[in-house]
Every structure is written in structure tokens, then in C-alpha cells.
Design a protein around this motif. Structure first.
Motif, mmCIF file in Angstrom:
data_model
loop_
_atom_site.group_PDB
_atom_site.id
_atom_site.type_symbol
_atom_site.label_atom_id
_atom_site.label_comp_id
_atom_site.label_asym_id
_atom_site.label_seq_id
_atom_site.Cartn_x
_atom_site.Cartn_y
_atom_site.Cartn_z
ATOM 1 N N ASP A 259 0.815 -1.219 0.000
ATOM 2 C CA ASP A 259 0.000 0.000 0.000
ATOM 3 C C ASP A 259 0.851 1.272 0.000
ATOM 4 N N GLN A 260 2.034 1.219 0.561
ATOM 5 C CA GLN A 260 2.853 2.421 0.725
ATOM 6 C C GLN A 260 3.499 2.849 -0.588
ATOM 7 N N PHE A 261 3.793 4.147 -0.664
ATOM 8 C CA PHE A 261 4.541 4.664 -1.810
ATOM 9 C C PHE A 261 5.151 6.009 -1.438
ATOM 10 N N PHE A 262 6.183 6.395 -2.185
ATOM 11 C CA PHE A 262 6.788 7.714 -2.023
ATOM 12 C C PHE A 262 6.155 8.667 -3.019
ATOM 13 N N MET A 263 6.106 9.932 -2.633
ATOM 14 C CA MET A 263 5.601 10.980 -3.522
ATOM 15 C C MET A 263 6.653 12.059 -3.679
ATOM 16 N N VAL A 264 6.608 12.755 -4.806
ATOM 17 C CA VAL A 264 7.517 13.873 -5.070
ATOM 18 C C VAL A 264 6.681 15.041 -5.577
ATOM 19 N N THR A 265 6.890 16.221 -4.979
ATOM 20 C CA THR A 265 6.150 17.414 -5.434
ATOM 21 C C THR A 265 6.860 18.053 -6.620
ATOM 22 N N ARG A 266 6.212 19.038 -7.213
ATOM 23 C CA ARG A 266 6.814 19.770 -8.335
ATOM 24 C C ARG A 266 8.104 20.471 -7.930
ATOM 25 N N GLU A 267 8.220 20.808 -6.648
ATOM 26 C CA GLU A 267 9.414 21.514 -6.166
ATOM 27 C C GLU A 267 10.538 20.562 -5.769
ATOM 28 N N GLY A 268 10.226 19.240 -5.656
ATOM 29 C CA GLY A 268 11.264 18.267 -5.299
ATOM 30 C C GLY A 268 11.187 17.764 -3.877
ATOM 31 N N ALA A 269 10.092 18.066 -3.138
ATOM 32 C CA ALA A 269 9.906 17.512 -1.799
ATOM 33 C C ALA A 269 9.590 16.025 -1.927
ATOM 34 N N ILE A 270 10.070 15.234 -0.964
ATOM 35 C CA ILE A 270 9.863 13.779 -0.997
ATOM 36 C C ILE A 270 9.130 13.367 0.277
ATOM 37 N N GLY A 271 8.057 12.586 0.101
ATOM 38 C CA GLY A 271 7.298 12.127 1.254
ATOM 39 C C GLY A 271 6.909 10.674 1.122
ATOM 40 N N LEU A 272 6.524 10.076 2.246
ATOM 41 C CA LEU A 272 6.101 8.676 2.285
ATOM 42 C C LEU A 272 4.617 8.625 2.605
ATOM 43 N N SER A 273 3.857 7.949 1.763
ATOM 44 C CA SER A 273 2.415 7.832 1.956
ATOM 45 C C SER A 273 2.059 6.425 2.407
ATOM 46 N N PRO A 274 1.142 6.296 3.388
ATOM 47 C CA PRO A 274 0.701 4.968 3.821
ATOM 48 C C PRO A 274 -0.321 4.358 2.862
ATOM 49 N N GLY A 275 -0.662 5.070 1.819
ATOM 50 C CA GLY A 275 -1.615 4.539 0.852
ATOM 51 C C GLY A 275 -2.546 5.592 0.285
ATOM 52 N N LEU A 276 -2.668 6.714 0.965
ATOM 53 C CA LEU A 276 -3.512 7.821 0.506
ATOM 54 C C LEU A 276 -2.650 9.073 0.433
ATOM 55 N N GLU A 277 -2.720 9.784 -0.689
ATOM 56 C CA GLU A 277 -1.849 10.947 -0.897
ATOM 57 C C GLU A 277 -1.989 11.978 0.219
ATOM 58 N N TRP A 278 -3.195 12.212 0.685
ATOM 59 C CA TRP A 278 -3.404 13.278 1.669
ATOM 60 C C TRP A 278 -2.858 12.914 3.050
ATOM 61 N N LEU A 279 -2.424 11.650 3.245
ATOM 62 C CA LEU A 279 -1.811 11.245 4.507
ATOM 63 C C LEU A 279 -0.275 11.193 4.415
ATOM 64 N N THR A 280 0.275 11.718 3.318
ATOM 65 C CA THR A 280 1.726 11.679 3.110
ATOM 66 C C THR A 280 2.470 12.376 4.244
ATOM 67 N N GLN A 281 3.501 11.699 4.731
ATOM 68 C CA GLN A 281 4.406 12.299 5.731
ATOM 69 C C GLN A 281 5.659 12.744 4.985
#
Length: 200
Positions: A67-89
Motif C-alpha cells: 500500500d505504501q509509496f513515495f511521492m515527489v512534489t513539483r518543487e522536489g519535496a519527498i514524502g512517504l504515503s501509507p496509501g492515501l496521498e493526503w496522509l503523506t508524511q
């Protein structure tokens, strides 16, 4: 889900900005920035090189669940999501412009230059070692003696010391490098003296 379906799913998720490893996320984030600040109490500053080393260790030590995945913003921030984008840490934010970021980038430049210097020194040492081995081999092949292996095949050339270690006897047939004739070891002055010393 079989392995092929899992790989297809990962490819689709990557198109949506979902990455299955920190290394993949970093590969995308580095197109935006080369310096980040950790989102934790220390707020440590990472250059691209330092975050790359961290990501290699992190991916091995913290494999993600399905379920988990990493996300990257347009500016280059990196976060870890437990499965839902809005819960990204968020884990790493791009560093703001200024002296500290300049210092981080300068540190990375120096580390890279140092690694290049070390790599060049290692390559030079390896080349020197190979050259020394080649010279030693050439010297051995330009001097020494051939002997028969089990009285059938000529082998060598061997130095005097190597011949003595192989159990050279005075009746053993030898052929000096550069010669066409096989003679008894006792007929070669250098070998005769070596055998005499060895038998004392």
C-alpha cells in the motif's frame, strides 16, 4: 497479483508520481533540486550525493508494504504515503536559496572531487601493479629454464629458486631460455652451483 501485474502496477503508479522506493523518488526529485532538508527534529541538510547514500540504505532497511509509496512534489519535496496521498508524511523538503544551501552544494562538489581523486589514485595503483606484474612476467620469460612436465611436455620458464622448489636434480633435463638444446642440469654452471648449495 502475479509479478508481471505488480510491475505494470508500479509503472502506472510512477506515472501518477507514486514511487515504490526512495531511490526512485530521489531520481525524480533531483530534476528539481540538489539539496534538501530533513523534516525531523534535527532538520539535517542533505546534498544529492548524501541523500543518494541515505536512500540506498533506507530502501534495504525499510522495504515498503504493497500500500505504501513515495511521492515527489513539483518543487522536489519527498514524502512517504501509507496509501492515501493526503496522509503523506514529508521526509525531505527542498532547501531554500541562501548561504546554507550554497554550503551544502559546495560540500557535495568537494566530496565528488575527492572521490574522483581517490578513484584516479586507485586506478593508477592498479595500473602500476599490473605493469609491475607484466614486467616481472616478461623478465621471467626472458630468463630461466624450461623443464619437462612428467617427461612429456616442456613447461616454464622457471627461475633457479622455482626449479629447486620443484625438486630439481642434477640429471633433470633443462633448456635455458633462448637455447634450442636440452641439457642435464649438472651441465649448467648456475644450476650446478645452486644444487650444491641446496644439498649442504
Amino acid at each position: 497479483m502475479n509479478e508481471q501485474e505488480r510491475e505494470q502496477y508500479k509503472a502506472i503508479m510512477a506515472l501518477k508520481g507514486h514511487y515504490s522506493s526512495l531511490m526512485q523518488a530521489l531520481t525524480m526529485a533531483m530534476t528539481k533540486t540538489f539539496a534538501w532538508r530533513a523534516v525531523d527534529e534535527e532538520g539535517f541538510a542533505y546534498s544529492l550525493k548524501e541523500l543518494y547514500e541515505f536512500a540506498k540504505r533506507y530502501d534495504v532497511e525499510h522495504p515498503l508494504s504493497d500500500d505504501q509509496f513515495f511521492m515527489v512534489t513539483r518543487e522536489g519535496a519527498i514524502g512517504l504515503s501509507p496509501g492515501l496521498e493526503w496522509l503523506t508524511q514529508w521526509m525531505f523538503l527542498p532547501m531554500e536559496e541562501g548561504q546554507e544551501r550554497d554550503f551544502v552544494l559546495q560540500r557535495m562538489k568537494e566530496q565528488v572531487q575527492e572521490e574522483h581523486a581517490v578513484r584516479d589514485a586507485v586506478e593508477q595503483a592498479v595500473l602500476s601493479g599490473m605493469k609491475a606484474q607484466l614486467e616481472e612476467q616478461q623478465a621471467r620469460q626472458s630468463s630461466g629454464y624450461y623443464i619437462f612436465d612428467d617427461e612429456t611436455q616442456p613447461i616454464g620458464p622457471y627461475s633457479v629458486e622455482e626449479l629447486l622448489r620443484r625438486g630439481l636434480s642434477s640429471s633433470k633435463l633443462v633448456k635455458p631460455v633462448g637455447s634450442k638444446q636440452w641439457v642435464k642440469a649438472s651441465m649448467v654452471q648456475e644450476l650446478k652451483e645452486a644444487l650444491a648449495r641446496n644439498n649442504r
